[in-house]
Scaffold this active site. Sequence first.
Site, mmCIF file in Angstrom:
data_model
loop_
_atom_site.group_PDB
_atom_site.id
_atom_site.type_symbol
_atom_site.label_atom_id
_atom_site.label_comp_id
_atom_site.label_asym_id
_atom_site.label_seq_id
_atom_site.Cartn_x
_atom_site.Cartn_y
_atom_site.Cartn_z
ATOM 1 N N ARG A 341 4.016 -7.508 4.566
ATOM 2 C CA ARG A 341 2.506 -7.444 4.915
ATOM 3 C C ARG A 341 1.948 -8.887 5.081
ATOM 4 O O ARG A 341 1.082 -9.219 5.919
ATOM 5 C CB ARG A 341 1.803 -6.761 3.658
ATOM 6 C CG ARG A 341 1.758 -5.337 3.932
ATOM 7 C CD ARG A 341 3.155 -4.576 4.395
ATOM 8 N NE ARG A 341 2.933 -2.947 4.518
ATOM 9 C CZ ARG A 341 3.446 -2.355 3.173
ATOM 10 N NH1 ARG A 341 3.602 -2.760 2.108
ATOM 11 N NH2 ARG A 341 2.994 -0.953 3.422
ATOM 12 N N ASP A 370 8.051 -3.799 7.523
ATOM 13 C CA ASP A 370 7.264 -2.471 7.139
ATOM 14 C C ASP A 370 6.498 -2.169 8.408
ATOM 15 O O ASP A 370 6.831 -2.904 9.634
ATOM 16 C CB ASP A 370 6.331 -2.726 6.069
ATOM 17 C CG ASP A 370 6.026 -1.377 5.344
ATOM 18 O OD1 ASP A 370 5.274 -0.702 5.973
ATOM 19 O OD2 ASP A 370 6.461 -1.262 4.227
ATOM 20 N N HIS A 433 7.729 3.543 7.278
ATOM 21 C CA HIS A 433 7.585 2.183 6.987
ATOM 22 C C HIS A 433 8.313 1.305 8.131
ATOM 23 O O HIS A 433 8.673 0.086 7.684
ATOM 24 C CB HIS A 433 7.570 1.703 5.593
ATOM 25 C CG HIS A 433 6.780 2.279 4.934
ATOM 26 N ND1 HIS A 433 5.458 1.844 4.654
ATOM 27 C CD2 HIS A 433 6.892 3.503 4.105
ATOM 28 C CE1 HIS A 433 4.992 2.376 3.639
ATOM 29 N NE2 HIS A 433 5.563 3.500 3.410
ATOM 30 N N CYS A 446 11.070 8.733 17.945
ATOM 31 C CA CYS A 446 11.129 9.868 18.828
ATOM 32 C C CYS A 446 10.463 9.780 20.198
ATOM 33 O O CYS A 446 9.136 9.289 20.184
ATOM 34 C CB CYS A 446 10.485 11.208 17.944
ATOM 35 S SG CYS A 446 11.400 11.496 16.561
ATOM 36 N N GLU A 497 7.245 7.717 1.433
ATOM 37 C CA GLU A 497 6.140 8.216 2.273
ATOM 38 C C GLU A 497 6.590 8.235 3.972
ATOM 39 O O GLU A 497 5.774 7.882 4.632
ATOM 40 C CB GLU A 497 4.994 7.094 2.266
ATOM 41 C CG GLU A 497 4.587 6.714 0.913
ATOM 42 C CD GLU A 497 3.698 5.695 0.723
ATOM 43 O OE1 GLU A 497 2.483 6.005 0.122
ATOM 44 O OE2 GLU A 497 3.955 4.457 0.933
ATOM 45 N N TRP A 573 8.619 5.499 -8.924
ATOM 46 C CA TRP A 573 7.429 4.708 -8.536
ATOM 47 C C TRP A 573 6.107 5.397 -8.632
ATOM 48 O O TRP A 573 5.081 4.802 -8.879
ATOM 49 C CB TRP A 573 7.432 4.168 -7.316
ATOM 50 C CG TRP A 573 7.638 4.946 -6.108
ATOM 51 C CD1 TRP A 573 8.783 5.570 -5.703
ATOM 52 C CD2 TRP A 573 6.607 5.411 -5.122
ATOM 53 N NE1 TRP A 573 8.396 6.274 -4.596
ATOM 54 C CE2 TRP A 573 6.789 6.246 -4.115
ATOM 55 C CE3 TRP A 573 5.100 4.911 -4.907
ATOM 56 C CZ2 TRP A 573 6.314 6.628 -3.139
ATOM 57 C CZ3 TRP A 573 4.367 5.377 -4.011
ATOM 58 C CH2 TRP A 573 5.129 6.278 -2.966
ATOM 59 N N TYR A 601 2.549 -1.700 -10.994
ATOM 60 C CA TYR A 601 2.161 -2.062 -9.634
ATOM 61 C C TYR A 601 0.979 -3.303 -9.936
ATOM 62 O O TYR A 601 -0.415 -2.892 -10.057
ATOM 63 C CB TYR A 601 1.355 -0.962 -8.924
ATOM 64 C CG TYR A 601 2.466 0.088 -7.802
ATOM 65 C CD1 TYR A 601 3.722 -0.015 -8.500
ATOM 66 C CD2 TYR A 601 2.101 0.344 -6.888
ATOM 67 C CE1 TYR A 601 4.752 0.825 -7.884
ATOM 68 C CE2 TYR A 601 3.085 1.047 -6.014
ATOM 69 C CZ TYR A 601 4.291 1.137 -6.491
ATOM 70 O OH TYR A 601 5.481 1.748 -5.759
ATOM 71 N N TRP A 652 3.023 -5.338 -3.781
ATOM 72 C CA TRP A 652 2.579 -5.045 -2.387
ATOM 73 C C TRP A 652 1.511 -5.972 -1.815
ATOM 74 O O TRP A 652 0.633 -6.290 -2.688
ATOM 75 C CB TRP A 652 2.262 -3.472 -2.326
ATOM 76 C CG TRP A 652 3.103 -2.659 -2.576
ATOM 77 C CD1 TRP A 652 3.230 -1.939 -3.873
ATOM 78 C CD2 TRP A 652 4.620 -2.256 -2.361
ATOM 79 N NE1 TRP A 652 4.387 -1.291 -4.139
ATOM 80 C CE2 TRP A 652 5.142 -1.204 -3.135
ATOM 81 C CE3 TRP A 652 5.132 -2.527 -0.936
ATOM 82 C CZ2 TRP A 652 6.470 -0.827 -3.011
ATOM 83 C CZ3 TRP A 652 6.365 -2.035 -0.805
ATOM 84 C CH2 TRP A 652 7.153 -1.343 -1.591
ATOM 85 N N GLU A 654 -0.596 -6.136 0.950
ATOM 86 C CA GLU A 654 -1.819 -5.833 1.788
ATOM 87 C C GLU A 654 -2.839 -6.519 1.555
ATOM 88 O O GLU A 654 -3.866 -6.988 2.275
ATOM 89 C CB GLU A 654 -2.106 -4.429 1.937
ATOM 90 C CG GLU A 654 -1.046 -3.438 2.313
ATOM 91 C CD GLU A 654 -0.409 -2.597 1.237
ATOM 92 O OE1 GLU A 654 -0.285 -3.137 0.395
ATOM 93 O OE2 GLU A 654 0.366 -1.573 1.696
HETATM 94 C C1 ACM Z 1 5.724 2.707 -2.392
HETATM 95 O O1 ACM Z 1 4.741 2.300 -3.155
HETATM 96 N N1 ACM Z 1 5.370 2.953 -1.214
HETATM 97 C C2 ACM Z 1 6.953 2.677 -2.708
HETATM 98 ZN ZN ZN Z 2 13.451 12.335 17.154
#
Ligand code: ACM
Ligand code: ZN
Length: 713
Positions: A341, A370, A433, A446, A497, A573, A601, A652, A654
């Site tokens: 990030r 990511d 990600h 895809c 995610e 997490w 975190y 993280w 961001e």
């Molecule tokens: C996460 O915080 N998306 C692992």
């Molecule tokens: Zn596919």
Amino acid sequence: MKKYFFLLLIYISALLPSSGQSLNVANLHDVALEEMAVARDIKLTGKLEAHAPWSKRGGTDWRQLRDCCCALRHLDLSQATAECVPANALHSRHHLQSIVLPQGIKEIGSQAFFSCDSIEEIIIPASVEKIGQSAFNLCRRLRKVVFEGAPKVEDFAFANCPLLQDIVVKDSRPKFSVLAFIGTRSIYEEDLMALDTLSSSPNIIPQPAVVRRANRLPLDWADLNGIKADKALSNEKRILEAILRESTEYSGHSLAGTKGVASLSIDPSLSDPEAYVLDADMAGLNIRGGSAAGVYWGIMTLRQLLLDSNGSSTRRYTLAAIHIEDQPRTHIREIMVDPARTFIPFDDLKALVPLLAQYKFNALHLHLSDDQAWRMEVKKYPLLTEVSSVRPAMDDMLTPSPGYYTQKQMKELVAWGEQHHVMIIPELEMPGHEVAAVHAYPQLTCGGKETPLRTICGVSNELLCPGSAFTLQFLKDVLKEYADVFPCPYVHLGGDEAGQPPLGSWTECPDCQALKTRLGISPVNNRADNWRLQKYLFDEVITYLRDDLGKTPMYWYEPDFKEIQPGSVTFAWRGGQTDAAIDSALKNKVKVMLCPGDHCYFDYPMAPGDMPEVNWGMPTLSLKKTYALDPAFGRDAQFEKETLFGVAGTLWSESINTPERITYQLFPRGLALAEAGWSPADRRNYDDFLRRLRPHLNDLQRRGISVSLAEEK
Ligand code: ACM
Ligand code: ZN
């Protein structure tokens, strides 16, 4: 494309010395982000609020000056009104060259100008009554400070400003803390000499298992006749020698002709390879470790014994006799950083390693790619870094973040980590990600869609396509190159995610449907079928990792992901789901790393209003809450012995937009986590931790390392 072109213009204009624009407005509220991003000269004439409603985009003028005005060079607030310059107001704005402060302000908050290393001169208005801790720490080019009044100047306020020669005091002398100028110059040497530097009880973090003051005469550093070490400990011997020469009167040769030595040895009879025993008294210093790592942790403890209660670096003559026995409670203590990030320059990344080791962390986990960018050279897929290594923007911060690591650099980092007993764990996210990879190689997703890099936080629905043969080949090729660079036995495979709704993009894809048919995944419902497809992808990659590369896979736990191959490591997490993650680990016979968001975190602010004060809606995570983490999470001794892998803190990025802000988020909560992961439960006590913490925060600030000073409310 048009958006990228505009962002490129912003980036170029931020670099050029004479381009850019001026802004002369009351406040920044109504100024477009694009205008803010290119403004080099800004004059504000309105009222500047110190605090804004928290967690909303935008924020105060101060926050926008710091995070959104990325080209800002000259700031004129002479006609603005403000009560104060708030804490962290312009933290690590490296390009800011000059500022005229508002008249009438009463206070300059802690770290308000931390590492503003292009400012050469500052006038402190007569109205200022207080300058907070580390307010101008690490302003490396600051030459001149004019005090028009006589404020109270707190610890480290002008620390680490090596060019600061000219301090102009008008009528009466400001009330300088004795630590205000440490690392800058000893202008008030007599004050520094008067410091009470010996702390009566050791301030070791993490707290060792056993500490006993021995009833013997102290070790006199000048009496030591060198360092004796087992052959396998030449690295540790060198590190000990450097510490002793920097912090004590040790010279390697005793003038008194005594025979005392510092001795380092490996003692395989110790209970754990990371265990150590440290003894010091007039006969010398003796550190025994279960392995070289244990000896190294003993040296890190010794380093802390040499810290005085002010964190100052006064050279030591003696060390009171002491006996310490120690070993870790959990085997892996990890910090994860996110250069994807916000890129972390290589030297800053390297600098983190000894800093973590100081607190007995033994793993640094790199989130290398990511949706926003790809940061690692992969020789077989050069487009990853050619087209995906400049993150164009992040939310309202239109500042590009360019950069990637070469394989040569990462090998250097690994070797550096080995010296400090910190292993480097790479992460390759799948199947989500991964927009940066998809952006470079659309055939990974895809339908082969062209996909721009993501310029906002949150999660993309664009996933790797398991139905495309190219995807599996790509993952294997990248993992092979990672395995050649990172000798560590673990590789993190992400897994978190993957799409909102989960894996939705696989439902429509003919290749994914054909794969489901081939695999005999009989339709239940799309959600369940897609998770089974994800299991197929993980199984293929895990089998390759384990059988061909000899690595153990790690992944972020997701409740939908019901089965994983035994022998992996799952990361618990999600806040509030730690018990579910532990149950799943037990059922699947995998180990579990504890990094629950509600304790670990560190990208979350430590208190309301602390940095990052504008974000995507993160909750706060207090020091106390981090300290409260029970690594066994209430489970029994068998769980702790057989299933618990360790603890991890995440950063993280961001909202962390400079390297200095990484340490700001990490400290002091990282120290609380270090203690949770290392110290026996019966040796932990929050009030005692707070008592031991102060010298460490001072030590870090003395060395020009930013730490959060936010108070718990
Ligand atoms: C996460 O915080 N998306 C692992
Ligand atoms: Zn596919």
